[in-house]
Design an enzyme around this catalytic site. Structure first.
Site, PDB file in Angstrom:
ATOM      1  N   HIS A 116     -36.367   8.559 -21.214  1.00 38.49           N
ATOM      2  CA  HIS A 116     -36.526  10.012 -21.199  1.00 38.49           C
ATOM      3  C   HIS A 116     -37.326  10.417 -19.968  1.00 38.49           C
ATOM      4  CE1 HIS A 116     -37.042  14.077 -22.640  1.00 38.49           C
ATOM      5  NE2 HIS A 116     -38.351  13.983 -22.429  1.00 38.49           N
TER       6      HIS A 116
ATOM      7  N   ALA B  75      -5.143  19.813  -3.751  1.00 33.11           N
ATOM      8  CA  ALA B  75      -6.451  19.836  -4.438  1.00 33.11           C
ATOM      9  C   ALA B  75      -6.521  18.677  -5.421  1.00 33.11           C
ATOM     10  CB  ALA B  75      -6.661  21.171  -5.142  1.00 33.11           C
TER      11      ALA B  75
ATOM     12  N   GLY C  46      -0.759  14.082  -1.493  1.00 30.75           N
ATOM     13  CA  GLY C  46      -0.315  12.880  -2.195  1.00 30.75           C
ATOM     14  C   GLY C  46       0.088  11.775  -1.238  1.00 30.75           C
TER      15      GLY C  46
ATOM     16  N   GLY D 289       0.789  -1.227   0.000  1.00 29.67           N
ATOM     17  CA  GLY D 289       0.000   0.000   0.000  1.00 29.67           C
ATOM     18  C   GLY D 289       0.821   1.276   0.000  1.00 29.67           C
TER      19      GLY D 289
ATOM     20  N   GLY E  48      -8.064  16.153  -1.414  1.00 30.34           N
ATOM     21  CA  GLY E  48      -8.272  17.566  -1.067  1.00 30.34           C
ATOM     22  C   GLY E  48      -9.620  18.078  -1.532  1.00 30.34           C
TER      23      GLY E  48
ATOM     24  N   ALA F  75      -7.629  14.299  -5.439  1.00 31.42           N
ATOM     25  CA  ALA F  75      -8.870  13.592  -5.094  1.00 31.42           C
ATOM     26  C   ALA F  75      -9.224  13.799  -3.622  1.00 31.42           C
ATOM     27  CB  ALA F  75      -8.704  12.109  -5.403  1.00 31.42           C
TER      28      ALA F  75
END
Ligand SMILES: Cc1cc2nc3c(=O)[nH]c(=O)nc-3n(C[C@H](O)[C@H](O)[C@H](O)COP(=O)(O)OP(=O)(O)OC[C@H]3O[C@@H](n4cnc5c(N)ncnc54)[C@H](O)[C@@H]3O)c2cc1C
Ligand SMILES: NC(=O)c1ccc[n+]([C@@H]2O[C@H](COP(=O)([O-])OP(=O)(O)OC[C@H]3O[C@@H](n4cnc5c(N)ncnc54)[C@H](O)[C@@H]3O)[C@@H](O)[C@H]2O)c1
Length: 471
Positions: A451, A185, A276, A148, A189, A187
């Site tokens: 629709h 900023a 990150g 990970g 953040g 994913a």
């Protein structure tokens, strides 16, 4: 005293999503004994501190936002009161339930097939695991590294002590903070920054980069910036973000250089570093396995289709690869790594699924498949739809965003899509499945569309693309 030695067909390092799947598939592929090694808590990153608690917080934020936006429909819901402690209690309760299932699945494995401790290589097939009872030596025919990643914090924020949050700690807060600086900023953040803002936390988001995540074309970059800058205190292109812990309850003094070069500062109760994640390779001593490493300690050779590191009896799956760092890809890589480790040296290459990434912001941002660059313009074309005028999007009051679908001019095969808009998380799946099936834009137009639904917007984009392609 001599070390205990455990012999296994396959040793899997890491009981996260990738590791658990790898173990199962190694057994299915003929391995008799698979040893699962875990140094940290059971429960997986996704369930404990990742996908699940973040989506729980977003769900609370969405509920608050729906109440506020009811006015647009002539409905007065009164003032929206947010009970921060109750919000966090639900996040933690549901998170514990999800993580509990993952803990159970690890603890259900026979104790003799599990080791608790941090593993390191002492040879290509040999590991030492430092357990609470002393070190254990593991000899395996093949090893799966599924260790990970962990949050990375820039040096300027490392001295903030108890006021520095990462995704590992933010979901443990007993209540919502009064104010929060989100640094990053991407994913994390944007998802958490928008959720906190909607939950009444005074939130500012800062990022070094000036580009929005996932989407690549300039048009979609513009759409993303415009939509998120309009609703959030979003500061892109900043530099030198650093903070100082103030005395007592005063929180943090944050300083930064704005995109215009001006020095700025403000006080916040907490700072969330969403800057990150880094692969967890540091404890592994991969060099001892005879693997060639780059300056950052990463293997120089890793195959996406076999998950093998060079020609070593070592396979790598999940976030540790730093390549497709999302849950369903961790599972896919776990499957490949587990079965190849069991079969080694009979290693097989597997086709990988169409790339699919979704950010659970509002509106969703998603990207699917291959996004051709400007240099591919002669071979590839795109069709678009602007959601500001799309029927269902207007009905539900979410008339914003855009979808761009790319295809091959010769034959009209759909290649990929970038999308920002209502229900993009679902449309992205339709697109991914269409690409997997080799659908052309011409055929996609002929598919059934109920629709009124937002998917009718896709038909508009497919239609425009089909006109630019030769059948
Ligand atoms: C806040 C957040 C939100 C996210 N949201 C989403 C989302 O909505 N959708 C999505 O698809 N993805 C999401 N992700 C990403 C997703 O969580 C990861 O891609 C996934 O959990 C990776 O799984 P993994 O098995 O590679 O790693 P992990 O689950 O982290 O497992 C690795 C395990 O290895 C162990 N380990 C490490 N080193 C050693 C060692 N030397 N010896 C023994 N054990 C070791 C660790 O303790 C850990 O338990 C999110 C991530 C975060 C942080
Ligand atoms: N919906 C999802 O699938 C989902 C959601 C959350 C997280 N994730 C996973 O978690 C990973 C990590 O997410 P993340 O948002 O932490 O990383 P990221 O790489 O997506 O974004 C990092 C952000 O931090 C900024 N940054 C980096 N260093 C900085 C500095 N010194 N000062 C200021 N800003 C700085 C960058 O400009 C960028 O905006 C994702 O790549 C993804 O794999 C996925």
């Amino acid at each position: 005293m001599s070390e205990a030695v455990i012999h296994a067909d396959v040793a899997v390092i890491g009981a996260g999503s990738a590791g658990l799947v790898a173990r199962r598939h190694a057994l299915r592929s003929g391995a008799k004994r698979v040893l699962l090694i875990e140094g940290g808590p059971y429960g997986t990153t996704c369930a404990r501190v990742g996908c699940m608690p973040s989506k729980l917080l977003i769900a609370a934020a969405d509920a608050a936002e729906q109440l506020r936006s009811a006015r647009m429909f002539g409905i007065e819901a009164g003032s929206v009161e947010i009970d921060g402690a109750a919000v966090m209690a639900r996040v933690q309760r549901e998170r514990d339930r999800f993580a509990g299932f993952a803990v159970e699945s690890s603890e259900a494995i026979d104790a003799s097939d599990r080791v608790r401790g941090w593993a390191r290589f002492v040879g290509p097939r040999s590991l030492v695991v430092d357990t609470a009872e002393g070190s254990v030596r593991v000899e395996a025919r093949a090893v799966v590294v599924a260790t990970g990643s962990t949050p990375w914090v820039p040096p300027g924020l490392r001295g903030l002590g108890d006021r520095l949050l990462t995704s590992d700690s933010v979901f443990e807060l007993p209540t919502l903070p009064r104010s929060l600086a989100v640094v990053g900023a991407g994913a994390i953040g944007l998802e958490l920054g928008q959720a906190m803002h909607r939950l009444g936390v005074e939130t500012m988001i800062f990022a070094k980069g000036s580009r929005m995540p996932l989407v690549s074309s300039e048009v979609m970059q513009g759409v993303a910036r415009e939509l998120f800058e309009a609703s959030l205190a979003l500061h892109l292109g900043v530099a030198d973000v650093a903070g100082e812990r103030l005395e007592g309850d005063r929180g943090v003094q944050l300083r930064w250089t704005g995109a215009d070069g001006g020095a700025r500062e403000a006080e916040f109760e907490y700072v969330l570093a969403a800057t990150g994640r880094r692969s967890q390779l540091d404890r592994l001593d991969l060099g001892q396995a005879g693997v060639e490493l780059d300056a950052e300690g990463r293997p120089t050779s890793w195959d996406l289709r076999t998950t093998q590191i060079a020609d070593a009896p070592i396979f790598m799956a999940g976030d540790v690869t730093g390549v497709r760092t999302i849950l369903h890809e961790a599972s896919a890589e776990g499957r490949i790594a587990g079965s190849n480790a069991a079969r080694h040296p009979d290693v097989r290459a597997h086709d990988r699924q169409v790339p699919l990434r979704i950010m659970f912001t509002d509106p969703n941002i998603a990207v699917v498949g291959e996004i051709p660059g400007d240099a591919d313009e002669r071979a590839c074309a795109f069709g678009e739809v602007d959601f500001s005028n799309q029927g269902r999007a207007r009905i539900i009051g979410h008339a914003h965003g855009r979808v761009r679908i790319y295809g091959r001019r010769e034959g009209g095969e759909i290649l990929g899509a970038e999308m920002i808009g209502p229900g993009a998380e679902h449309m992205a799946h339709l697109l991914a499945w269409s690409i997997e099936q080799g659908l052309s834009a011409q055929r996609a137009v002929e598919m059934p569309y109920y629709h009124p639904v937002v998917e009718e917007g896709l038909r508009t984009a497919f239609g425009e693309l089909a006109k630019k392609c030769r059948a």
